[in-house]
Scaffold this motif. Structure first.
Motif, mmCIF file in Angstrom:
data_model
loop_
_atom_site.group_PDB
_atom_site.id
_atom_site.type_symbol
_atom_site.label_atom_id
_atom_site.label_comp_id
_atom_site.label_asym_id
_atom_site.label_seq_id
_atom_site.Cartn_x
_atom_site.Cartn_y
_atom_site.Cartn_z
ATOM 1 N N CYS A 149 0.833 -1.188 0.000
ATOM 2 C CA CYS A 149 0.000 0.000 0.000
ATOM 3 C C CYS A 149 0.874 1.245 0.000
ATOM 4 N N HIS A 154 2.854 2.476 2.371
ATOM 5 C CA HIS A 154 3.011 3.241 3.602
ATOM 6 C C HIS A 154 4.292 2.867 4.337
ATOM 7 N N CYS A 192 -2.190 -2.658 7.647
ATOM 8 C CA CYS A 192 -1.381 -1.447 7.615
ATOM 9 C C CYS A 192 -1.992 -0.465 8.605
ATOM 10 N N CYS A 224 -3.835 2.552 6.447
ATOM 11 C CA CYS A 224 -4.957 2.362 5.518
ATOM 12 C C CYS A 224 -5.678 1.035 5.736
ATOM 13 N N CYS A 229 -4.813 -1.863 5.056
ATOM 14 C CA CYS A 229 -4.625 -2.785 3.957
ATOM 15 C C CYS A 229 -3.990 -4.055 4.515
HETATM 16 ZN ZN LIG Z 1 -1.168 1.394 4.078
#
Ligand SMILES: [Zn+2]
Ligand SMILES: [Zn+2]
Ligand SMILES: [Zn+2]
Ligand SMILES: [Zn+2]
Ligand SMILES: [Zn+2]
Ligand SMILES: [Zn+2]
Ligand SMILES: [Zn+2]
Length: 1754
Positions: A1168, A1170, A1210, A1213, A1215
């Motif tokens: 994702c 991050h 995550c 987010c 994810c």
């Molecule tokens: Zn993320």
């Protein structure tokens, strides 16, 4: 056991096979007592054929039965060989024009919403497609099994009863023609004989109840001791219970037990043990003992084998009869005749009767066989259908009672045939008049509801589970009543009238038992202890709703019936409430000089009931009197004088007051059951025959009363009389009683009461109450629904009442009131209210819930503000009342009403404290508005002679009378309009005053009674006007200024765009969520960019700063600093697979070094994007883990992620992730040593590398020889000739910080663990291979996505993708530093040897079986391990370039070998170009090297085209790879999409444009290489057609093609049977969208074991087809299913939409569905992007219930 039986079985077979059908039939023809003869035959043979052991052999049994038993019957029937006889019969037959196809479970059925007489009329797919209805508004459903196609039934369809196929036979139908005329006398006689005997035999044996004794005429002498232990199904015990019990009782495996249980469930019985009596009895007792603990035990019988044999043959016989009558309608008629012929015992002794009456005693399988026979015989014959219907009706009570006490589902009961019979209009009518069916149904129904209270009303209070079960079954009788009433008579006979009214009487009896049921009393002090039962009563009401409506519809059709029904209903109501004043103290109420007598009754203190069906029915009939004008035509026939209006209104009023009090919070202690009841009372499912009718009843009563009297009674029932009858009560009230709750309560009650008055006067949209028709009514409903918000079709349908045909009438009016807005890629199509309809909006629409009302108010005000109108929402202009209700308008101008208005306004003017509310005022204003609208309308429609008696304006102009002397209502309004605290209502008051003045003007001009004028109003008026003008002017100025600013801004914008056109273009192309990451550094922009090799464009080091999402600290990415990581998700993937049947069998032994070009199992890495500190992530992950452990201990719940497998979300987010990738600088720069100018050419380089490899190999051998001493080892080393500058003892220092090294290992191990599905082991030599493989595979998958979408290779990628690819490539390049140097060197040597032959490496794949990109990535990334020990000055870049060229050459040869160009004569005329000549030459070489096995292709043009096309994906992948590896910016040409960028790619990759030059430039070695490649045996086998190979370019995988029309999928699935349980229909057929396999999902039969767990067919399939990830379509549900692993799954919106732009998950609505290509593409894209697992994660996080589903069982 089986082998012992074999010889015996064989022997029997022989004796049986000798039996001749013809001879037997001949004997029968001669027989004097045919019955005896046939029975003897059966008695002898049946036990010999059927049931010879523990397990049935259906095929053998069928074969023998046909030969020995059925054959003779066919011979006998035909009088000749049936092979000739039956076709003859068939030919002579004039077939029926009825289709009659009996539906299988899951088969699609179609009903026409325009033409079907009722929704139960359906067509099979074939008939539907050939009918006119396919162009009509149709509805599609899947059959639950049973029922048949109604094609050809003229009574079922208003239009188009025949499809094309069945129309053929209708040209000369003589309805009453006797089908027997087509048969000869002989055939008739013989058929009659044999049918009579066989049918009787079957009935006798199937209904036989003894367990070890046969009927006398079937008994045989020598009876063996063989029994069956027969297990029967019931609906009480679960599958698991049965399986468990069987394992114990008969000592079988779980698999066998599942098999038994499945058959028992399907057929209703199954023998579970075969043997002597004792042996079977023993099993029986265990089963009974084991299942009798909580419930009644499972039914088990020990039956003699010969009985079971005869019963099995009996079933076979019934199916046979069904087949035989298919040959001729005449035979069918004979069978019907035989079946319905009365037996010797008189009434109910016919065979059909005997079967029906024994229905509930038969097992499932037997039932469905004979039901099917009935459907194909009795129901297909017009004459006998009628006779059968009569038998059915005569037995109705018994059949239904049997059904109610039985526990099988309705579809397995003969009672279910009622739908086939009662829905035929002519039959229904006949049964009503001749059999009094209506009365019978209602009486039967009442008989089963015996619980009554002292007053004889139903009582559901003590309602047990068993009762509830029975009650559910009893409800099916209501459906029967509905079927009978569904088609309304067009003509009435006296008989029909009489019988209908008799039925109506019975129905009133039923309603009488409901009138006042479940009464409740307000609970004070304590909360109720137990919630009272309320659902049963409401269920009954809900189920009866349509029936009640239909009763009214029937009454409306005939004046005589209506009058009689009205009288009867009134009489019953009087019985219920006639003496309602008895014993209750009368009291007198008086206000404004009016007084009335009523009783003392308080809803809040006495019993009250919501159930008033009798008075509501009367209200309905009263409206019909008005609508049909019977009331005006025959007033003398009506008992109007008997009506007591106060009695009529009393109970409905109480009910409405109850609602008001509940709303005011007075009934809080009565719990939720009351809240629920009030909810349903108003709900769309019930309101038509509850709330709506109560309003009508009030209207009815009030229209016959003095409105003042009514209002006083109402005040009294609302317990508000005191407040309004006492002057100044309000003031006292607020000052004296300071109990806030009471004040609040009273305020709410006043609001509710005012609302009720608004409804009584304003609700005129029922035809008969107001002068409207049904269309106006539905239009108004829709307008008000859409006033709340735009709605989807289904949403709108749900909010509208449906009639018995499930129609709302919406389609006919929707166009007139709304616009349709099509859906986008997500969401649904929406209807929006047309602006011109807004004026019909009534804020106090009676079907609004409170929430809806406030939403609608807000929406409408907002709309008005947007249109720059004032925000008043005045009452709409209403249609006039029908004469019977006309007097209702007088409520508005009655004295009591004016008094109430004045009082409320007075409170508002004085505005003292909290004794009044704004809502109260708002309602009063609304009422005043209504009165003004009314008066205006009266004036508009007035004719010369009439005087308008509605003088509201006059009345409100007068001041109040003494003693309180309050100002006039008008004056108070004028005061209020300037009150600062009433800002919201200002516009409304202004509207009132304006309308008042308008009316005044009309009155003046027509000089009707003048209205008193006050100076004040005019003054006010003018100042108000001025005020308004000023405001308008200011608004206008403001508007102009705004527009000017806007214009300026857009001008500026345009300039900006012109100047920055390119830039702007780019931003437009960017997705909102993506950000362009174009590493355009200015200094390199003018040079030709080269991504690799010695000439690689040098990029200045860019410093990179990133912020940790967890601690928010910024940090620079450096070699020696702490690691920064990206959350990542690694998964196995088959998205690119070209061979789905291949998967890793034994992961422990699997060698992933060479990727096969079928890419059958890859490892994909996604992120994702991050970024976190490695240590921040560690801390986060540890806390997630700890939390999860605690949670599991506590709740034993699952989460959407599997912590034990390293999964986490995550933190930013959410994810789904399962590892992290470290962020790194371009790793090559770290290892690149100084370039020494003189770099070797390819040939030289290969030689050098080969020497180095050889040296290493010798070294390894030495090391691995254990018995040599270390000193000797060293000696050998010296002897060994090392290539110049090669120092194998050198071990480079790892430049990375500890933290980065740790992360390199972490991610490497995760890739290894997930990719191979093995336990993590960071030492495993396969770890580096998996890292390189994942890098290569991920790049390949992204290249595919970009190509498929025609996106440029280096166009703006979403940030997360760009970051992911960069990190992944750099990681893979750096990983060797944490791996063992010798291991990586070993991999390099082996990979290298696959292209450059090496005697020491055996067993390497042929070049046809190597994916060249994977090979390239492996070689390039392993090379530093070799190069780091090389001090000769060959740079890494040189190595990269040579490796790249070498692999490219191999790929070109691979492409040429596999490009089997179709031999077309499309030779280029033009002289061949340089490339073409070169490629032709190369091809010739190949041709030679393969020993001429390679096909000759003369066209260089073709070959060159193949090479170019074939190599493009490879070149693109390489460009991405080197771009991310070395950080060289991409050339601008490759950043935009356009034509093939072949040349630009070549330049960027340092390749000659004529690729063949690679071979020519290095011709010393080329020949050698090509020979070694071509001499492989596999190449030879391929060229000789003995094996396949992948050719290039590989095509992208797509999801399967789906049909445009969803019903063809349903049809396909209905023909699909479970692959494991022999021909059974699958209950949940599920289609794999990846490969198109149909699976039998969610079912025991197809469970398999996977890694030690039982999983369903879908989960099992995902492991082979999608390496754990699956995309399915559940066909019955029209639902997409995503699966990942065993525990993850979610449902996804299907790519099929109806015409209203909506999906239909669960196929509940049945609108035709069509494929939406865009949505299907979106699903495909999710798949290509490897986002399925992520999608599931998000869905599960959003909806926790998805986590609990056992996905692995699907
Ligand atoms: Zn993320
Ligand atoms: Zn059909
Ligand atoms: Zn048909
Ligand atoms: Zn139609
Ligand atoms: Zn941090
Ligand atoms: Zn199955
Ligand atoms: Zn599949």
């Amino acid at each position: 056991m089986a082998s012992e039986l074999e010889p015996e079985v064989q022997a029997i077979d022989r004796s049986l096979l000798e039996c001749s059908a013809e001879e037997t039939a001949g004997k029968w023809l001669q027989a004097t007592d045919l019955t005896r003869e046939v029975y003897q035959h059966l008695a002898h043979y049946v036990p010999k054929i059927y049931c010879r052991g523990p397990n049935p052999f259906p095929q053998k049994e069928d074969m023998l039965a046909q030969h020995v038993l059925l054959g003779p019957m066919e011979w006998y029937l035909c009088g000749e060989d049936p092979a000739f006889g039956f076709p003859k019969l068939e030919q002579a037959n004039k077939p029926s024009h009825l289709c009659g196809r009996v539906f299988k479970v899951g088969e699609p059925t179609y009903s026409c919403r325009d033409c079907a007489v009722d929704p139960t009329c359906v067509l099979c797919m074939e008939c539907f497609l050939g009918s006119i209805h396919r162009d009509h508004r149709y509805r599609m459903t899947t059959s639950g099994g049973g029922g048949f196609c109604d094609c050809g039934d003229t009574e079922a369809w208003k239009e188009g009863p025949y499809c094309q196929k069945h129309e053929l036979n209708t040209s000369e139908i003589e309805e009453e023609e006797d089908p027997l005329v087509h048969l000869s006398e002989d055939v008739i006689a013989r058929t009659y004989n044999i049918f009579a005997i066989m049918f009787r035999y079957a009935v006798e044996i199937l209904t036989w109840e003894k367990e070890s004794e046969l009927p006398a005429d079937l008994e045989i002498v020598e009876k063996s001791d063989t029994y069956y232990c027969m297990l029967f199904n019931d609906e009480v015990h679960t599958y698991e219970q049965v399986i468990y019990t069987l394992q114990k009782a008969v000592n079988c495996t779980q698999k066998e037990a599942i098999g038994f249980a499945t058959t028992v469930d399907r057929d209703g019985r199954r023998s579970v043990r075969y043997g002597d009596f004792q042996y079977c009895e023993q099993a029986k007792s265990v089963i009974v003992r084991n299942t009798s603990r909580q419930t009644k035990p499972l039914k088990v019988q020990v039956m003699h084998s010969s009985i079971v044999a005869h019963q099995n043959f009996g079933l076979k016989l019934l199916s046979w009869l069904g087949n035989v009558i298919g040959y001729s309608d005449g035979l069918r008629r004979i069978l019907c005749q035989v079946g319905l012929q009365e037996g010797p015992d008189g009434e109910n002794s016919s065979l059909v009767d005997r079967l029906m009456l024994n229905d509930s005693k038969l097992w499932k399988g037997a039932r469905s066989v004979y039901h099917q026979l009935f459907m194909s015989s009795l129901l297909m014959d017009l004459k006998y259908k009628k006779l059968f219907a009569i038998r059915f009706a005569k037995n109705y009570e018994r059949l239904q009672s049997d059904y109610v006490t039985d526990d099988h589902d309705r579809e397995f009961s003969i009672a279910d045939l009622s739908v086939q019979i009662f829905t035929v209009p002519s039959l229904a009518r006949m049964l009503i008049t001749e059999e009094n069916l209506m009365t019978i149904i209602i009486k039967t129904f009442m008989d089963h509801l015996r619980h009554r209270d002292a007053q004889g009303r139903f009582q559901f209070e003590r309602y047990t589970a068993l009762q509830a079960f029975k009650f559910r079954r009893v409800q099916s009788l209501i459906f029967d009543l509905k079927y009978v009433l569904i088609s309304k008579p067009t003509e009435w006979s006296d008989d029909l009238r009489q019988k209908f009214l008799e039925g109506f009487d019975a129905f009133l009896e039923l309603l009488k038992c409901m009138q006042g049921m479940d009464p409740i009393t307000r609970q004070v002090g304590q909360h109720i202890e137990m919630e009272p039962e309320w659902e049963a009563a409401f269920t009954l009401q809900m189920k009866l709703t349509h029936v009640i409506s239909m009763m009214q519809d029937w009454c409306a059709l005939d004046e005589k019936v209506l009058i009689e029904a009205y009288k009867k209903c009134l009489a019953v109501l009087m019985q219920c409430h006639g003496g309602f004043t008895d014993g209750e103290q009368p009291i007198t109420l008086s206000i404004c000089g009016h007084s009335v007598e009523t009783i003392r009754y308080c809803v809040s203190q006495e019993k009250v009931s919501i159930h008033l069906p009798v008075s509501r029915l009367l209200a309905g009939l009263h409206v019909l009197l008005s609508k049909s004008e019977v009331a005006y035509k025959f007033p003398e026939l009506l008992p109007l004088s008997e009506l007591s209006p106060p009695m009529l209104i009393e109970h409905p009023l109480r009910c409405l007051v109850l609602c008001a009090q509940v709303h005011a919070g007075m009934w809080r202690r009565n719990g939720f059951s009351l809240v629920n009841q009030i909810y349903y009372y108003h709900n769309v499912k019930c309101r038509r025959e509850m709330f709506d009718k109560d309003i009508v009843m009030l209207q009815t009563g009030v229209s016959m009363m003095d409105p003042n009297h009514f209002l006083m009674i109402m005040l009294s029932r609302f317990e508000l009389y005191q407040i309004f009858s006492t002057p100044d009560y309000g003031k006292r009230f607020s000052s004296e009683i300071t109990h806030k709750d009471v004040v609040q309560q009273n305020n709410t009650l006043i609001e509710e009461m005012l609302y009720l008055i608004i409804m009584i006067v304003g609700e005129r949209f029922s035809p008969g109450v107001g002068q409207v028709n049904a269309t106006d009514e539905i239009k108004r409903e829709i307008i008000h629904q859409l006033s709340i918000k735009p709605m989807a079709h289904s949403e709108l349908v749900k909010s509208l009442p449906e009639d018995e045909n499930k129609e709302t009438g919406m389609e006919s009016v929707i166009e007139a009131v709304a616009h349709f807005k099509k859906p986008g890629l997500t969401g649904r199509g929406m209807y929006e209210l047309k602006p011109e309809c807004a004026k019909e909006f009534n804020l106090y629409f009676y079907h609004f819930s409170r929430a809806e009302q406030s939403k609608a108010e807000e929406a409408q005000r907002k709309l008005k503000r947007q249109n720059r109108e004032d925000t008043a929402l005045p009452p709409p202009v209403l249609p006039p009342f029908c004469p019977l209700f006309a007097s209702l308008v007088n409520i508005l101008q009655s004295d009591v009403m004016l008094c109430i208005m004045r009082t409320v306004l007075q409170w508002a003017v004085e505005h003292n404290g909290y004794a009044w509310s704004e809502s109260m005022l708002q309602r009063v204003l609304h009422l005043i508005g209504m009165a003004l609208q009314e008066e205006k309308q009266h004036l508009d429609n007035v004719t010369e002679e009439h005087v308008v008696t509605f003088t509201f304006t006059q009345k409100i102009s007068k001041p109040g009378e003494a003693p309180n002397n309050s100002p006039s209502i008008l004056a108070m309004l004028e005061t209020l309009q300037n009150a600062p605290y009433l800002d919201v209502h200002k516009d409304m008051i202004r509207w009132i005053l304006k309308t008042f003045n308008a009316i005044k003007k009309i009155r003046e001009s027509s000089s009707t009674s003048p209205v008193a004028e006050t100076e004040g109003t005019i003054m006010e008026e003018s100042s108000r006007d001025k005020d308004k003008a000023e405001r308008k002017r200011k608004a206008e100025i403001a508007r102009l200024r705004r527009e000017k600013i806007m214009a300026q801004m857009s001008e500026m914008q345009r300039h900006f765009i012109d100047e920055n056109k390119e830039l702007f273009q780019q931003t437009l192309e960017l997705d909102a969520s993506t950000s362009a990451v174009l590493d355009n550094s200015p200094m390199v922009s003018n040079m030709a960019l080269t991504a690799l090799g010695p000439a690689q464009t040098q990029v200045p080091e860019q410093r990179q700063f990133v912020t940790c999402i967890l601690c928010q600290e910024e940090q620079e990415v450096k070699v020696e600093s702490k690691a920064m990581v990206l959350a990542a998700f690694v998964q196995r993937s088959t998205v690119l697979s070209k061979n789905r049947s291949k998967f890793i069998q034994d992961p422990e032994k699997y060698d992933p070094l060479f990727m096969h070009p079928d890419l059958s199992c890859g490892t994909h890495t996604g992120s994702c994007g991050h970024i976190m500190h490695a240590h921040c992530w560690q801390r986060y992950f540890d806390s997630v883990q700890a939390k999860e452990q605690r949670r599991q201990q506590r709740l034993r719940l699952h989460t959407s992620y599997d912590v034990e497998n390293g999964e986490f979300l995550c933190p930013l987010c959410e994810c789904l992730s399962n590892t992290v990738i470290p962020l790194l600088l371009p790793p090559r720069n770290i290892f690149n040593r100084l370039n020494i100018s003189d770099q070797p050419k390819l040939t030289q380089w290969i030689k050098t590398i080969s020497q180095q490899i050889k040296a290493l190999q010798v070294l390894r051998k030495e090391e691995n020889t254990p018995n040599t001493a270390s000193s000797k080892n060293l000696e050998n080393m010296d002897e060994l000739q090392f290539p110049e500058g090669f120092r194998p003892d050198f071990h480079p220092k790892n430049p990375y910080s500890e933290s980065i090294k740790e992360m390199l290992t972490t991610f490497g191990t995760a890739t290894y663990k997930v990719g191979l599905k093995v336990h993590p082991n960071e030492e495993d030599p396969r770890v580096p291979i998996m890292c390189w493989g994942s890098c290569a595979y991920t790049i390949q998958s992204i290249e595919r996505i970009l190509s498929d979408e025609d996106k440029p290779l280096f166009g703006p990628l979403p940030c997360r993708l760009d970051d992911c690819l960069r990190s992944l490539t750099r990681f893979a390049a750096a990983h060797w530093t944490v791996a063992s140097l010798s291991v990586v060197q070993g991999h390099f040597c082996k990979l290298f040897a696959s292209l450059v032959p090496d005697d020491n490496q055996g067993d390497l794949p042929c070049i046809l079986d190597i994916d060249m990109f994977h090979l390239l990535v492996g070689l390039v990334l392993a090379f530093p391990a070799l190069q780091c020990q090389d001090f000769s000055g060959i740079s890494l870049g040189t190595g990269d370039l040579h490796i790249f060229h070498l692999v490219t050459m191999a790929h070109i040869v691979q492409i040429l070998l596999t490009s089997c160009t179709e031999e077309n004569g499309m030779d280029q005329e033009n002289p061949a170009g340089e490339e073409e000549l070169a490629v032709l030459a190369l091809y010739k070489t190949l041709h030679q090297c393969t020993g001429s096995a390679l096909k000759e292709i003369p066209s260089g043009w073709h070959l060159w085209r193949n090479v170019r096309n074939g190599i493009m994906p490879f070149l693109k992948c390489c460009a991405l790879f080197f771009h991310y590896l070395n950080g060289v910016p991409s050339p601008p040409e490759l950043q935009v999409s356009g034509t093939s960028h072949f040349e630009h790619l070549c330049n960027y990759l340092s390749l000659p444009n004529n690729l063949i030059c690679l071979f020519q430039e290095n011709n010393e070695i080329t020949k050698l290489l090509i020979e070694s490649w071509c001499h492989n045996i596999e190449v030879k086998r391929y060229l000789e057609g003995e094996r396949d190979a992948i050719s290039y370019p590989r095509e992208s995988n797509k999801l399967i093609d789906l049909p445009e029309d969803y019903s063809s999928l349903i049809n396909q699935a209905s023909n699909f049977s479970c692959p494991k349980s022999g021909g059974d229909k699958s209950r949940a057929p599920t289609l794999c969208l990846v490969c198109g396999t149909l699976l039998c999902s969610q079912s025991y039969c197809c469970q398999t074991e996977l890694e030690g767990e039982d999983v369903g067919a879908c989960t099992a399939h995902t492991y082979s087809c999608g390496s754990g990830v699956g995309i399915f379509l559940r066909v019955r549900e029209c639902q997409v299913l995503f699966l990942a692993g065993k525990t993850k799954g979610c449902f996804y919106s299907p790519p099929y939409l109806d015409d209203y732009g909506e999906t239909d998950q669960g196929l509940r609505r049945g609108n035709p569905l069509h494929l939406c290509k865009e949505r299907f593409k979106k699903i495909q894209k999710l798949w290509h992007q490897h986002s399925i697992t992520e999608e599931i994660g998000h869905a599960q996080e959003a909806n926790q219930t998805l986590v609990g589903i056992d996905w692995q069982h699907l």
